[in-house]
Scaffold this motif. Structure first.
Motif, PDB file in Angstrom:
ATOM      1  N   VAL A   8      47.793  42.869  47.197  1.00  0.00           N
ATOM      2  CA  VAL A   8      48.152  43.134  45.807  1.00  0.00           C
ATOM      3  C   VAL A   8      47.147  44.118  45.216  1.00  0.00           C
ATOM      4  N   GLY A   9      47.670  45.078  44.485  1.00  0.00           N
ATOM      5  CA  GLY A   9      46.833  46.035  43.763  1.00  0.00           C
ATOM      6  C   GLY A   9      47.166  45.955  42.290  1.00  0.00           C
ATOM      7  N   LYS A  10      46.150  45.867  41.460  1.00  0.00           N
ATOM      8  CA  LYS A  10      46.367  45.770  40.008  1.00  0.00           C
ATOM      9  C   LYS A  10      45.868  47.038  39.344  1.00  0.00           C
ATOM     10  N   PHE A  11      46.576  47.449  38.270  1.00  0.00           N
ATOM     11  CA  PHE A  11      46.186  48.630  37.519  1.00  0.00           C
ATOM     12  C   PHE A  11      46.752  48.525  36.111  1.00  0.00           C
ATOM     13  N   ILE A  12      46.350  49.434  35.253  1.00  0.00           N
ATOM     14  CA  ILE A  12      46.794  49.478  33.861  1.00  0.00           C
ATOM     15  C   ILE A  12      47.614  50.746  33.677  1.00  0.00           C
ATOM     16  N   ASP A  13      48.795  50.628  33.046  1.00  0.00           N
ATOM     17  CA  ASP A  13      49.638  51.815  32.851  1.00  0.00           C
ATOM     18  C   ASP A  13      49.172  52.640  31.646  1.00  0.00           C
ATOM     19  N   ARG A  14      49.865  53.712  31.364  1.00  0.00           N
ATOM     20  CA  ARG A  14      49.518  54.653  30.294  1.00  0.00           C
ATOM     21  C   ARG A  14      49.394  53.978  28.934  1.00  0.00           C
ATOM     22  N   TYR A  15      50.166  52.905  28.710  1.00  0.00           N
ATOM     23  CA  TYR A  15      50.150  52.213  27.422  1.00  0.00           C
ATOM     24  C   TYR A  15      49.268  50.971  27.424  1.00  0.00           C
ATOM     25  N   GLY A  16      48.496  50.777  28.491  1.00  0.00           N
ATOM     26  CA  GLY A  16      47.575  49.652  28.541  1.00  0.00           C
ATOM     27  C   GLY A  16      48.167  48.356  29.048  1.00  0.00           C
ATOM     28  N   ALA A  17      49.380  48.403  29.590  1.00  0.00           N
ATOM     29  CA  ALA A  17      50.027  47.193  30.106  1.00  0.00           C
ATOM     30  C   ALA A  17      49.506  46.889  31.510  1.00  0.00           C
ATOM     31  N   PRO A  18      49.200  45.620  31.789  1.00  0.00           N
ATOM     32  CA  PRO A  18      48.765  45.262  33.146  1.00  0.00           C
ATOM     33  C   PRO A  18      49.933  45.376  34.132  1.00  0.00           C
ATOM     34  N   CYS A  19      49.677  46.074  35.239  1.00  0.00           N
ATOM     35  CA  CYS A  19      50.703  46.323  36.256  1.00  0.00           C
ATOM     36  C   CYS A  19      50.167  45.937  37.621  1.00  0.00           C
ATOM     37  N   SER A  20      51.098  45.869  38.585  1.00  0.00           N
ATOM     38  CA  SER A  20      50.667  45.580  39.944  1.00  0.00           C
ATOM     39  C   SER A  20      51.676  46.100  40.951  1.00  0.00           C
ATOM     40  N   ILE A  21      51.180  46.242  42.165  1.00  0.00           N
ATOM     41  CA  ILE A  21      52.016  46.496  43.332  1.00  0.00           C
ATOM     42  C   ILE A  21      51.626  45.412  44.328  1.00  0.00           C
ATOM     43  N   GLN A  22      52.605  44.709  44.865  1.00  0.00           N
ATOM     44  CA  GLN A  22      52.307  43.556  45.718  1.00  0.00           C
ATOM     45  C   GLN A  22      53.313  43.452  46.840  1.00  0.00           C
ATOM     46  N   LYS A  23      52.824  43.126  48.025  1.00  0.00           N
ATOM     47  CA  LYS A  23      53.701  42.831  49.156  1.00  0.00           C
ATOM     48  C   LYS A  23      54.493  41.571  48.821  1.00  0.00           C
ATOM     49  N   SER A  24      55.801  41.626  49.020  1.00  0.00           N
ATOM     50  CA  SER A  24      56.677  40.504  48.715  1.00  0.00           C
ATOM     51  C   SER A  24      56.621  39.453  49.822  1.00  0.00           C
ATOM     52  N   SER A  25      56.874  38.224  49.443  1.00  0.00           N
ATOM     53  CA  SER A  25      56.902  37.126  50.421  1.00  0.00           C
ATOM     54  C   SER A  25      58.292  36.912  51.014  1.00  0.00           C
ATOM     55  N   ILE A  26      59.268  37.730  50.616  1.00  0.00           N
ATOM     56  CA  ILE A  26      60.623  37.550  51.131  1.00  0.00           C
ATOM     57  C   ILE A  26      60.603  37.653  52.662  1.00  0.00           C
ATOM     58  N   ALA A  27      61.263  36.729  53.321  1.00  0.00           N
ATOM     59  CA  ALA A  27      61.196  36.640  54.782  1.00  0.00           C
ATOM     60  C   ALA A  27      62.238  37.497  55.489  1.00  0.00           C
ATOM     61  N   THR A  28      63.286  37.923  54.797  1.00  0.00           N
ATOM     62  CA  THR A  28      64.402  38.599  55.464  1.00  0.00           C
ATOM     63  C   THR A  28      64.219  40.100  55.638  1.00  0.00           C
ATOM     64  N   GLU A  29      63.330  40.709  54.851  1.00  0.00           N
ATOM     65  CA  GLU A  29      63.051  42.134  55.000  1.00  0.00           C
ATOM     66  C   GLU A  29      61.751  42.468  54.291  1.00  0.00           C
ATOM     67  N   ASP A  30      61.164  43.613  54.635  1.00  0.00           N
ATOM     68  CA  ASP A  30      59.929  44.036  53.989  1.00  0.00           C
ATOM     69  C   ASP A  30      60.240  44.597  52.613  1.00  0.00           C
ATOM     70  N   CYS A  31      59.583  44.040  51.601  1.00  0.00           N
ATOM     71  CA  CYS A  31      59.772  44.475  50.222  1.00  0.00           C
ATOM     72  C   CYS A  31      58.430  44.456  49.497  1.00  0.00           C
ATOM     73  N   ILE A  32      58.389  45.113  48.355  1.00  0.00           N
ATOM     74  CA  ILE A  32      57.233  45.066  47.470  1.00  0.00           C
ATOM     75  C   ILE A  32      57.695  44.767  46.058  1.00  0.00           C
ATOM     76  N   TRP A  33      56.773  44.259  45.255  1.00  0.00           N
ATOM     77  CA  TRP A  33      56.958  44.121  43.817  1.00  0.00           C
ATOM     78  C   TRP A  33      56.164  45.253  43.185  1.00  0.00           C
ATOM     79  N   LEU A  34      56.727  45.929  42.181  1.00  0.00           N
ATOM     80  CA  LEU A  34      56.048  47.043  41.527  1.00  0.00           C
ATOM     81  C   LEU A  34      56.417  47.077  40.058  1.00  0.00           C
ATOM     82  N   GLY A  35      55.418  47.213  39.195  1.00  0.00           N
ATOM     83  CA  GLY A  35      55.708  47.395  37.782  1.00  0.00           C
ATOM     84  C   GLY A  35      54.800  46.595  36.876  1.00  0.00           C
ATOM     85  N   ILE A  36      55.206  46.479  35.630  1.00  0.00           N
ATOM     86  CA  ILE A  36      54.482  45.684  34.653  1.00  0.00           C
ATOM     87  C   ILE A  36      54.530  44.238  35.117  1.00  0.00           C
ATOM     88  N   ASP A  37      53.398  43.546  35.030  1.00  0.00           N
ATOM     89  CA  ASP A  37      53.278  42.224  35.653  1.00  0.00           C
ATOM     90  C   ASP A  37      54.389  41.246  35.300  1.00  0.00           C
TER      91      ASP A  37
END
Length: 143
Positions: free
Chosen positions: A16-45
């Motif tokens: 998981v990577g955390k960052f702050i967007d242009r407007y100060g909102a906490p965001c993240s990119i995270q490897k998903s736990s879904i078992a059926t395919e490789d996915c990520i979560w991305l966006g405002i938390d």
């Protein structure tokens, strides 16, 4: 250029990577736990997108062009309606279920909610009629 995102590990072992967007909102990119395919979560938390590898791959050239030029690129396709035809490749069984639900709502609207046989007509702002129109537009994009 210094990275503003440093990867860590969740309690369950996912990157998981955390960052702050242009407007100060906490965001993240995270490897998903879904078992059926490789996915990520991305966006405002509290409102993240769940992206497959193919979806992420489709974003890469746009993001690379944006990084290099500040633009999304010159190749633009005409907008073919709501959701840009997002249902075009949807499983036929899902489309059939969507159509059946639309038909049930329309029948209920015309016979149970508004009795058109007695002259009752749905008002212009009727949410049932708006839903039927929305599904019609989605299904048009699916053809």
């Amino acid at each position: 250029m210094t990275s503003i995102i440093s990867l860590k590990e969740t309690n369950r072992g996912f990157a998981v990577g955390k960052f702050i967007d242009r407007y100060g909102a906490p965001c993240s990119i995270q490897k998903s736990s879904i078992a059926t395919e490789d996915c990520i979560w991305l966006g405002i938390d509290n409102n993240r997108m769940h992206l497959t590898q193919d979806m992420a791959a489709a974003l890469v050239p746009l993001l690379q062009t944006f990084v290099a030029t500040g633009e999304l690129g010159q190749e633009r396709q005409p907008d073919d309606g709501l959701f840009n035809g997002a249902y075009r490749d949807t499983d036929p069984a899902i489309l059939d279920a969507l159509k059946a639900g639309r038909d049930l709502i329309e029948e209920a609207m015309h016979t149970h909610i508004y009795d058109e046989s007695n002259g009752e007509i749905p008002p212009a702002d009727c949410p049932y009629a708006a839903h039927v129109r929305l599904v019609d537009e989605l299904l048009t994009g699916a053809k």
